[in-house]
Design an enzyme around this catalytic site. Structure first.
Site, PDB file in Angstrom:
ATOM      1  N   SER A   9       8.791 -13.927  37.250  1.00  0.00           N
ATOM      2  CA  SER A   9       7.521 -13.339  36.829  1.00  0.00           C
ATOM      3  C   SER A   9       6.591 -14.466  36.436  1.00  0.00           C
ATOM      4  O   SER A   9       7.030 -15.600  36.178  1.00  0.00           O
ATOM      5  CB  SER A   9       7.761 -12.415  35.628  1.00  0.00           C
ATOM      6  OG  SER A   9       6.554 -12.037  34.994  1.00  0.00           O
TER       7      SER A   9
ATOM      8  N   TYR B  95      11.705 -10.189  27.587  1.00  0.00           N
ATOM      9  CA  TYR B  95      11.349 -10.285  29.002  1.00  0.00           C
ATOM     10  C   TYR B  95      11.026 -11.733  29.377  1.00  0.00           C
ATOM     11  O   TYR B  95      11.508 -12.263  30.389  1.00  0.00           O
ATOM     12  CB  TYR B  95      10.144  -9.376  29.275  1.00  0.00           C
ATOM     13  CG  TYR B  95       9.755  -9.252  30.729  1.00  0.00           C
ATOM     14  CD1 TYR B  95      10.422  -8.365  31.570  1.00  0.00           C
ATOM     15  CD2 TYR B  95       8.702 -10.001  31.255  1.00  0.00           C
ATOM     16  CE1 TYR B  95      10.052  -8.234  32.912  1.00  0.00           C
ATOM     17  CE2 TYR B  95       8.332  -9.877  32.585  1.00  0.00           C
ATOM     18  CZ  TYR B  95       9.007  -8.992  33.404  1.00  0.00           C
ATOM     19  OH  TYR B  95       8.644  -8.873  34.724  1.00  0.00           O
TER      20      TYR B  95
END
Length: 275
Positions: free
Chosen positions: A154, A167
């Site tokens: 990401s 995350y």
């Protein structure tokens, strides 16, 4: 056409979103597919996850391209289930050349207030699940004489964002894993790279909990409200990407066009990480 013709790709999180898009895009270019998805809810995930019907739709779309697909409901946290899935796929399709460790979840909360279970679920799916995916696939890639592993990280694997510490930690973690695997597997002609999307137009992003993360003061935030906020994070004039934009990068890294590219973090992010 045919950039991955005759190859077999193992894709996790394949029931919908980016995973389905990757399966379809690789199938368009000649690959057969081993598709895995949990197809059930994880309690700490604040949006509806994929279903068996979603996985069936992936099968339908791949078969419509006249490609073969083996689809299995399996949890990337479950080593034995993943092993059985990839072994079955290779037995039916004959080989394994491409691994797309795509399965992932999102949830939100400050590091101080986050529950232990929320943290653990994130690390187990988004980091340990990637390691397990590689672990069960590597012997098959070696048997094929080499291949390509593509890990979905990401923009949050290259920079920090508030209220998603778990995350960010997981997505940074897979970068370290990717680089280590690239070194370990290079002598076996196995390339390992990571891709780093920004917001992508999938159910994992397009939901009210995500909108609230970016717009905590909004009363009932909508997709339309989210667009200018998301746009402001990007150098290029788009609020988010289509899944196929990420799939095209996956296809490139899977193909022989990238035969000497390994250990690379590839942002596909409209310039998010340079903002």
């Amino acid at each position: 056409m045919g950039r991955v013709s005759g190859k077999v790709a193992f894709i996790t999180g394949a029931a919908r979103g980016q995973g389905r898009s990757h399966a379809v895009r690789l199938a368009q270019e000649g690959a057969d597919i081993i598709a895995v998805d949990i197809c059930r809810q994880i309690d700490t995930v604040p949006y509806p996850m994929a279903t068996p019907d979603d996985l069936a739709e992936t099968v339908k779309q791949v078969e419509a391209l006249d490609r073969r697909i083996v689809a299995v409901e399996a949890d990337v946290r479950d080593h034995d289930a993943l092993q059985a899935a990839v072994d079955r796929g290779v037995a039916e399709l004959g080989r394994l050349d491409i691994v797309v460790a795509n399965a992932g979840i999102a949830s939100h909360g400050s590091a101080e207030e986050m529950s232990l279970q929320t943290w653990q679920d994130m690390i187990d799916v988004n980091l340990t699940g990637v390691w397990l995916t590689a672990k069960v696939a590597i012997p098959h890639l070696k048997a094929a004489g080499g291949g390509s592993i593509i890990i979905t990280s990401s923009a949050a694997g290259l920079q920090a964002y508030a209220n998603v510490s778990h995350y960010v930690a997981a997505k940074h973690g897979v970068v370290g894993l990717m680089r280590t695997l690239a070194l370990e597997l290079g002598p076996h002609n196995i390339r390992v790279n990571s891709i780093h999307p920004t917001q992508v137009d999938t159910p994992m992003i397009m939901n009210e909990p995500t909108y609230r993360l970016f717009m905590p003061d909004a009363e009932n935030p909508t997709r339309e409200d989210f667009a200018p906020v998301s746009q402001a994070m990007h150098a290029l004039p788009t609020p988010w990407m289509d899944p196929v934009d990420i799939s095209n990068a996956v296809l490139f890294l899977a193909s022989d066009e990238a035969r000497y590219i390994t250990g690379v973090t590839l942002p596909v992010d409209a310039g998010a990480v340079i903002k």
